[in-house]
Design a protein around this motif. Sequence first.
Motif, PDB file in Angstrom:
ATOM      1  N   PRO A  24       0.809  -1.226   0.000  1.00 46.28           N
ATOM      2  CA  PRO A  24       0.000   0.000   0.000  1.00 46.28           C
ATOM      3  C   PRO A  24       0.839   1.273   0.000  1.00 46.28           C
ATOM      4  O   PRO A  24       0.477   2.250  -0.659  1.00 46.28           O
ATOM      5  CB  PRO A  24      -0.835  -0.121   1.282  1.00 46.28           C
ATOM      6  CG  PRO A  24      -0.889  -1.580   1.567  1.00 46.28           C
ATOM      7  CD  PRO A  24       0.433  -2.128   1.124  1.00 46.28           C
ATOM      8  N   ALA A  25       1.955   1.271   0.725  1.00 45.77           N
ATOM      9  CA  ALA A  25       2.788   2.476   0.784  1.00 45.77           C
ATOM     10  C   ALA A  25       3.426   2.752  -0.567  1.00 45.77           C
ATOM     11  O   ALA A  25       3.452   3.898  -1.037  1.00 45.77           O
ATOM     12  CB  ALA A  25       3.860   2.326   1.862  1.00 45.77           C
ATOM     13  N   ALA A  26       3.953   1.711  -1.217  1.00 44.80           N
ATOM     14  CA  ALA A  26       4.555   1.880  -2.538  1.00 44.80           C
ATOM     15  C   ALA A  26       3.510   2.313  -3.551  1.00 44.80           C
ATOM     16  O   ALA A  26       3.756   3.181  -4.406  1.00 44.80           O
ATOM     17  CB  ALA A  26       5.222   0.583  -2.981  1.00 44.80           C
ATOM     18  N   LYS A  27       2.332   1.736  -3.448  1.00 47.44           N
ATOM     19  CA  LYS A  27       1.242   2.114  -4.359  1.00 47.44           C
ATOM     20  C   LYS A  27       0.877   3.582  -4.192  1.00 47.44           C
ATOM     21  O   LYS A  27       0.624   4.288  -5.171  1.00 47.44           O
ATOM     22  CB  LYS A  27       0.028   1.225  -4.113  1.00 47.44           C
ATOM     23  CG  LYS A  27      -1.042   1.315  -5.183  1.00 47.44           C
ATOM     24  CD  LYS A  27      -2.298   0.569  -4.785  1.00 47.44           C
ATOM     25  CE  LYS A  27      -2.074  -0.897  -4.631  1.00 47.44           C
ATOM     26  NZ  LYS A  27      -3.343  -1.634  -4.335  1.00 47.44           N
ATOM     27  N   GLN A  28       0.883   4.053  -2.946  1.00 45.95           N
ATOM     28  CA  GLN A  28       0.542   5.451  -2.718  1.00 45.95           C
ATOM     29  C   GLN A  28       1.592   6.389  -3.298  1.00 45.95           C
ATOM     30  O   GLN A  28       1.266   7.471  -3.801  1.00 45.95           O
ATOM     31  CB  GLN A  28       0.363   5.724  -1.225  1.00 45.95           C
ATOM     32  CG  GLN A  28      -0.254   7.085  -0.938  1.00 45.95           C
ATOM     33  CD  GLN A  28      -1.649   7.226  -1.538  1.00 45.95           C
ATOM     34  OE1 GLN A  28      -2.523   6.396  -1.269  1.00 45.95           O
ATOM     35  NE2 GLN A  28      -1.856   8.258  -2.343  1.00 45.95           N
ATOM     36  N   VAL A  29       2.865   5.996  -3.208  1.00 51.57           N
ATOM     37  CA  VAL A  29       3.921   6.795  -3.834  1.00 51.57           C
ATOM     38  C   VAL A  29       3.643   6.970  -5.320  1.00 51.57           C
ATOM     39  O   VAL A  29       3.747   8.073  -5.877  1.00 51.57           O
ATOM     40  CB  VAL A  29       5.300   6.144  -3.616  1.00 51.57           C
ATOM     41  CG1 VAL A  29       6.364   6.812  -4.488  1.00 51.57           C
ATOM     42  CG2 VAL A  29       5.710   6.221  -2.154  1.00 51.57           C
TER      43      VAL A  29
END
Length: 237
Positions: A175-180
């Motif tokens: 999720p964090a990478a996707k948000q980036v």
Amino acid sequence: MNRRDPFTSRTRHRKVGIMKIGIIGAGNIGGNLTRRLTALGHDVAVANSRGPETLEALAEETGATAVRSTEAARGADIVVVTVPLKSVPGLPSGILDGAADGAVFIDTGNYYPQQRDGRIPAIEDGLPESRWTEQQLGRPVIKAFNGTYAQDILDNAVPHGTPGRQALPVSGDDPAAKQVVRDLIDALGFDTVDAGGLDESWRQQPGTPVYGNRGDVEAITKALAEASPERTAEWRA
């Protein structure tokens, strides 16, 4: 040399800090991402399979640094892999080594068995294309830009909050990478739709309703929901 993108002076979007971005592949998508990302002020290194001397014109136009493919990921916060699927297994070993801690890897690829790539048995058997690419690269990937017309990256960017703003699907497991990636796309001038984990990324592969779809968030969400995992004849080997 690179001139500041006039789009940035009139756009409100989520704040995205200046990043070091490596782009492996300088075709239509890779080239236009180089143009837009440098214009946004990012430090971009771009590479292709033929060597940096073949990218001198792009480097001069944009201010990006042309490098060898083995150098593109060095210190990068984001690495975009945008090469034909048939070329992924032949990328140099360790090509993504040296990326910054916590780097995000974007896969823009599509499987075109009849048109370009030949038969890839695992994908024919149902493995999502980006899951296969992830296995080849040995790094987790976020799938984005795969169904986007390259020219749209230059022409269709509009400010955050514009009614009808074109939306791009983004899938991945972190999720964090996707948000980036979603924040970066927002800064580029497009909305995004969370398309789920990478095992659901078949919903944005060629032949699905979302592929090549220039719709807004509502339209893209609907198209993703209507996708079928069955690959049509045009997109099978």
